[in-house]
Design a protein around this motif. Structure first.
Motif, PDB file in Angstrom:
ATOM      1  N   PRO A   6      28.713  -0.753 -15.987  1.00 48.28           N
ATOM      2  CA  PRO A   6      28.050  -0.665 -15.976  1.00 48.28           C
ATOM      3  C   PRO A   6      27.010   0.536 -15.827  1.00 48.28           C
ATOM      4  O   PRO A   6      27.487   1.008 -14.796  1.00 48.28           O
ATOM      5  N   VAL A   7      25.985   1.154 -16.182  1.00 54.07           N
ATOM      6  CA  VAL A   7      25.438   2.449 -15.783  1.00 54.07           C
ATOM      7  C   VAL A   7      24.374   2.044 -14.480  1.00 54.07           C
ATOM      8  O   VAL A   7      23.835   1.226 -14.168  1.00 54.07           O
ATOM      9  N   THR A   8      25.117   3.087 -13.167  1.00 49.54           N
ATOM     10  CA  THR A   8      23.923   2.817 -12.407  1.00 49.54           C
ATOM     11  C   THR A   8      23.255   3.840 -11.630  1.00 49.54           C
ATOM     12  O   THR A   8      22.286   4.363 -10.716  1.00 49.54           O
ATOM     13  N   SER A   9      23.615   5.329 -12.551  1.00 50.40           N
ATOM     14  CA  SER A   9      23.288   6.640 -11.918  1.00 50.40           C
ATOM     15  C   SER A   9      21.205   6.322 -12.507  1.00 50.40           C
ATOM     16  O   SER A   9      21.432   5.388 -13.382  1.00 50.40           O
ATOM     17  N   PRO A  10      20.689   6.610 -12.091  1.00 50.17           N
ATOM     18  CA  PRO A  10      19.109   7.309 -12.374  1.00 50.17           C
ATOM     19  C   PRO A  10      19.165   7.742 -13.798  1.00 50.17           C
ATOM     20  O   PRO A  10      19.840   8.546 -14.254  1.00 50.17           O
TER      21      PRO A  10
ATOM     22  N   HIS B   8      21.603  11.618  -5.746  1.00 54.65           N
ATOM     23  CA  HIS B   8      22.122  10.388  -4.820  1.00 54.65           C
ATOM     24  C   HIS B   8      23.639  10.415  -4.308  1.00 54.65           C
ATOM     25  O   HIS B   8      24.352   9.372  -3.696  1.00 54.65           O
ATOM     26  N   VAL B   9      24.403  10.957  -4.948  1.00 55.46           N
ATOM     27  CA  VAL B   9      25.662  11.454  -4.948  1.00 55.46           C
ATOM     28  C   VAL B   9      26.451  12.356  -3.461  1.00 55.46           C
ATOM     29  O   VAL B   9      27.219  11.772  -2.933  1.00 55.46           O
ATOM     30  N   LEU B  10      25.243  13.184  -3.007  1.00 52.15           N
ATOM     31  CA  LEU B  10      25.625  13.496  -1.968  1.00 52.15           C
ATOM     32  C   LEU B  10      24.757  12.444  -0.615  1.00 52.15           C
ATOM     33  O   LEU B  10      25.937  12.561   0.694  1.00 52.15           O
ATOM     34  N   GLU B  11      23.861  12.315  -1.393  1.00 52.91           N
ATOM     35  CA  GLU B  11      23.523  10.917  -0.376  1.00 52.91           C
ATOM     36  C   GLU B  11      24.899   9.563   0.041  1.00 52.91           C
ATOM     37  O   GLU B  11      25.330   9.599   1.560  1.00 52.91           O
ATOM     38  N   LEU B  12      25.631   9.679  -0.669  1.00 51.75           N
ATOM     39  CA  LEU B  12      26.795   8.813  -1.085  1.00 51.75           C
ATOM     40  C   LEU B  12      27.883   9.634  -0.018  1.00 51.75           C
ATOM     41  O   LEU B  12      28.551   9.705   0.618  1.00 51.75           O
TER      42      LEU B  12
ATOM     43  N   TRP C  21      30.550  -0.589  -5.892  1.00 52.64           N
ATOM     44  CA  TRP C  21      31.239   0.266  -6.744  1.00 52.64           C
ATOM     45  C   TRP C  21      29.881  -0.956  -7.880  1.00 52.64           C
ATOM     46  O   TRP C  21      29.925  -2.560  -7.892  1.00 52.64           O
ATOM     47  N   GLU C  22      29.580  -0.285  -9.197  1.00 57.32           N
ATOM     48  CA  GLU C  22      29.183  -1.181  -9.599  1.00 57.32           C
ATOM     49  C   GLU C  22      27.969  -1.600  -9.403  1.00 57.32           C
ATOM     50  O   GLU C  22      27.357  -2.975  -9.794  1.00 57.32           O
ATOM     51  N   LYS C  23      26.581  -1.119  -8.157  1.00 52.58           N
ATOM     52  CA  LYS C  23      25.673  -1.998  -7.627  1.00 52.58           C
ATOM     53  C   LYS C  23      24.344  -1.166  -7.495  1.00 52.58           C
ATOM     54  O   LYS C  23      24.536  -0.396  -6.688  1.00 52.58           O
ATOM     55  N   PRO C  24      23.979  -1.659  -9.174  1.00 53.35           N
ATOM     56  CA  PRO C  24      22.485  -0.853  -8.822  1.00 53.35           C
ATOM     57  C   PRO C  24      21.807  -0.794  -7.541  1.00 53.35           C
ATOM     58  O   PRO C  24      21.185   0.120  -7.798  1.00 53.35           O
ATOM     59  N   ASP C  25      21.900  -1.228  -6.886  1.00 52.87           N
ATOM     60  CA  ASP C  25      20.678  -1.787  -5.662  1.00 52.87           C
ATOM     61  C   ASP C  25      21.323  -1.464  -4.772  1.00 52.87           C
ATOM     62  O   ASP C  25      20.696  -1.618  -3.009  1.00 52.87           O
ATOM     63  N   SER C  26      22.790  -0.990  -4.764  1.00 53.62           N
ATOM     64  CA  SER C  26      23.155  -0.517  -3.425  1.00 53.62           C
ATOM     65  C   SER C  26      22.433   0.739  -2.179  1.00 53.62           C
ATOM     66  O   SER C  26      21.525   0.799  -3.152  1.00 53.62           O
ATOM     67  N   GLU C  27      22.907   0.664  -0.927  1.00 49.14           N
ATOM     68  CA  GLU C  27      22.031   1.294  -0.310  1.00 49.14           C
ATOM     69  C   GLU C  27      22.342   2.570  -0.851  1.00 49.14           C
ATOM     70  O   GLU C  27      21.328   3.919  -0.490  1.00 49.14           O
TER      71      GLU C  27
ATOM     72  N   MET D 265      26.546  11.173 -13.126  1.00 48.98           N
ATOM     73  CA  MET D 265      27.060  11.708 -14.687  1.00 48.98           C
ATOM     74  C   MET D 265      27.385  13.151 -14.683  1.00 48.98           C
ATOM     75  O   MET D 265      26.248  14.371 -13.882  1.00 48.98           O
ATOM     76  N   ILE D 266      28.770  13.361 -14.823  1.00 43.65           N
ATOM     77  CA  ILE D 266      28.932  15.219 -14.126  1.00 43.65           C
ATOM     78  C   ILE D 266      27.663  15.842 -15.294  1.00 43.65           C
ATOM     79  O   ILE D 266      27.449  16.131 -16.608  1.00 43.65           O
ATOM     80  N   GLY D 267      26.993  16.990 -14.574  1.00 45.63           N
ATOM     81  CA  GLY D 267      25.923  17.920 -15.457  1.00 45.63           C
ATOM     82  C   GLY D 267      24.321  16.874 -14.968  1.00 45.63           C
ATOM     83  O   GLY D 267      23.484  17.260 -15.454  1.00 45.63           O
ATOM     84  N   GLN D 268      24.495  16.198 -14.148  1.00 45.69           N
ATOM     85  CA  GLN D 268      23.046  15.403 -13.918  1.00 45.69           C
ATOM     86  C   GLN D 268      22.767  16.347 -12.677  1.00 45.69           C
ATOM     87  O   GLN D 268      23.335  16.862 -11.483  1.00 45.69           O
ATOM     88  N   GLU D 269      21.526  16.773 -12.821  1.00 42.80           N
ATOM     89  CA  GLU D 269      20.382  17.674 -12.542  1.00 42.80           C
ATOM     90  C   GLU D 269      21.303  19.354 -12.559  1.00 42.80           C
ATOM     91  O   GLU D 269      20.184  19.786 -12.273  1.00 42.80           O
ATOM     92  N   LYS D 270      22.295  19.660 -12.218  1.00 40.18           N
ATOM     93  CA  LYS D 270      22.369  20.763 -12.283  1.00 40.18           C
ATOM     94  C   LYS D 270      23.454  20.895 -13.397  1.00 40.18           C
ATOM     95  O   LYS D 270      24.733  20.162 -13.594  1.00 40.18           O
ATOM     96  N   GLY D 271      23.516  21.523 -14.102  1.00 38.20           N
ATOM     97  CA  GLY D 271      25.017  21.988 -15.744  1.00 38.20           C
ATOM     98  C   GLY D 271      26.175  22.781 -14.137  1.00 38.20           C
ATOM     99  O   GLY D 271      26.182  22.304 -12.901  1.00 38.20           O
ATOM    100  N   LEU D 272      26.952  22.904 -14.810  1.00 34.13           N
ATOM    101  CA  LEU D 272      28.432  23.239 -14.252  1.00 34.13           C
ATOM    102  C   LEU D 272      28.107  24.910 -13.148  1.00 34.13           C
ATOM    103  O   LEU D 272      27.588  26.087 -14.028  1.00 34.13           O
ATOM    104  N   ASP D 273      28.798  24.879 -12.455  1.00 32.59           N
ATOM    105  CA  ASP D 273      28.610  26.323 -11.298  1.00 32.59           C
ATOM    106  C   ASP D 273      29.727  27.223 -11.619  1.00 32.59           C
ATOM    107  O   ASP D 273      30.793  27.203 -11.589  1.00 32.59           O
ATOM    108  N   ILE D 274      29.417  28.476 -12.538  1.00 36.95           N
ATOM    109  CA  ILE D 274      30.710  29.819 -12.843  1.00 36.95           C
ATOM    110  C   ILE D 274      30.697  30.192 -11.667  1.00 36.95           C
ATOM    111  O   ILE D 274      29.768  30.724 -11.488  1.00 36.95           O
ATOM    112  N   ARG D 275      31.736  29.679 -10.650  1.00 42.02           N
ATOM    113  CA  ARG D 275      32.042  30.362  -9.916  1.00 42.02           C
ATOM    114  C   ARG D 275      32.962  31.681  -8.749  1.00 42.02           C
ATOM    115  O   ARG D 275      34.100  31.301  -9.572  1.00 42.02           O
ATOM    116  N   VAL D 276      32.423  32.262  -8.420  1.00 44.84           N
ATOM    117  CA  VAL D 276      33.948  33.388  -7.901  1.00 44.84           C
ATOM    118  C   VAL D 276      33.595  33.918  -6.471  1.00 44.84           C
ATOM    119  O   VAL D 276      32.574  33.378  -6.011  1.00 44.84           O
ATOM    120  N   GLY D 277      35.207  34.709  -5.535  1.00 49.20           N
ATOM    121  CA  GLY D 277      34.778  34.786  -4.658  1.00 49.20           C
ATOM    122  C   GLY D 277      35.773  34.230  -3.381  1.00 49.20           C
ATOM    123  O   GLY D 277      36.511  33.377  -3.946  1.00 49.20           O
TER     124      GLY D 277
END
Length: 323
Positions: free
Chosen positions: A195-199, A104-108, A283-289, A295-307
């Motif tokens: 208010p919480v709006t995340s899935p 949902h953040v990628l869609e935003l 902002w704060e609109k659960p029914d927004s498009e 929420m940091i960590g939703q779907e994926k944890g932290l990505d320990i990244r190198v390179g």
């Protein structure tokens, strides 16, 4: 022999505009928390002050009668246009802890990119699969060998760090486009009672959560990541430590869309319109498009990244468990 190029950071330093002073030798993220009396409302206000002041400064630069040019990244320019310097390679190795946006953040982010592209068709857009938020930068512009040594030093602590957000859940809200003469991003603020709006987390969510709620902010998470790295034997060397939570959306590779005062005015006006849309409709609109919360960590944890991590590159050492 390759070109000796100058990073955009040299010309475009990200300065802390919050007013908080950091004492040498201390965990730098503690300073803001202490200055804000560990109050989520005050922490959010300082993050907001930083991005608002910076946007105001950058708007003045775009509209200045003495405007010279955009700050075009010479590394990205060569990577995107190989004919400029045949055989060019980016050798700036780094190590970071990234947060990876949920769908949902990628869609935003994609919706914002589309709106800006309509005004400036020649901007370079960050591919969505490369998008990230830098929770902690451990080292930058090092050799591959130096980063490999750092990775091996950190290795015993990597599993716990990567999945830290599974039990320590910080929330970001109120997205806004932040920009300067080299790039533009969607920035967020640490939550403070909105208010919480995340899935909802994916069921079953049986984690024993140690920290959640807005008293545990994104800045607390960054503090903890710094402390975890230090305890693992790493001396953290970040380019900057500022109250910012942002995902880069794109950069400029040409002055073509910003060549005249009228075009630059059109650009900053477009950003103002997008930010007005975000504030009123997202902002704060659960029914927004689109959903304006992360929420940091939703779907994926932290990505320990190198390179070679600029522009979302590099490789993953370990991706932590999401919820």
């Amino acid at each position: 022999m390759g070109s000796l190029l100058e990073s955009t950071d040299v010309k475009n330093k990200l300065v802390d505009l919050s007013g908080v002073e950091i004492k040498p030798g201390e965990n730098p993220y503690n300073a803001l928390i202490e200055a804000c009396h560990d109050d989520p409302i005050e922490i959010q206000a300082l993050y907001s002050a930083h991005r608002t002041r910076r946007n105001a400064q950058q708007k003045e630069k775009f509209l200045d009668a003495d405007f010279k040019e955009l700050i075009i990244d010479p590394y990205l320019l060569r990577l995107e246009n190989p004919y400029i310097e045949l055989g060019f390679e980016d050798t700036r190795y780094c190590m970071t802890f990234w947060g990876r946006p949920p769908i949902h953040v990628l869609e935003l982010a994609g919706a914002i990119q589309q709106k800006l592209k309509e005004v400036a068709p020649n901007i370079w857009l960050m591919p969505q699969h490369r998008m990230h938020i830098t929770t902690l930068e451990l080292a930058f512009c090092r050799t591959a060998e130096e980063i490999e040594l750092m990775k091996e030093t950190l290795k015993p602590a990597v599993p716990a760090i990567a999945s830290y957000t599974y039990r320590h859940r910080a929330r970001l809200v109120k997205p806004m486009v932040s920009y300067d003469l080299s790039a533009f991003a969607v920035s967020f603020l640490p939550a403070a009672g909105e208010p919480v709006t995340s899935p909802a987390p994916m069921a079953p969510d049986n984690a024993k959560v140690f920290e959640q709620g807005d008293s545990y902010s994104y800045h607390h998470l960054r503090r903890d990541m710094w402390e975890q790295a230090k305890e693992a034997g790493i001396t953290v060397d970040s380019r900057y430590i500022v109250p910012s939570a942002h995902v880069t959306l794109g950069r400029y590779l040409t002055n073509q869309d910003h060549a005249t005062p009228e075009m630059r005015k059109q650009w900053v006006d477009a950003i103002d319109r997008v930010n007005e849309w975000l504030e009123k409709e997202v902002w704060e609109k659960p029914d927004s498009e689109v959903i304006g919360e992360w929420m940091i960590g939703q779907e994926k944890g932290l990505d320990i990244r190198v390179g070679t991590l600029w522009y979302g590159g590099g490789r993953t050492v370990l991706l932590g468990e999401g919820f």
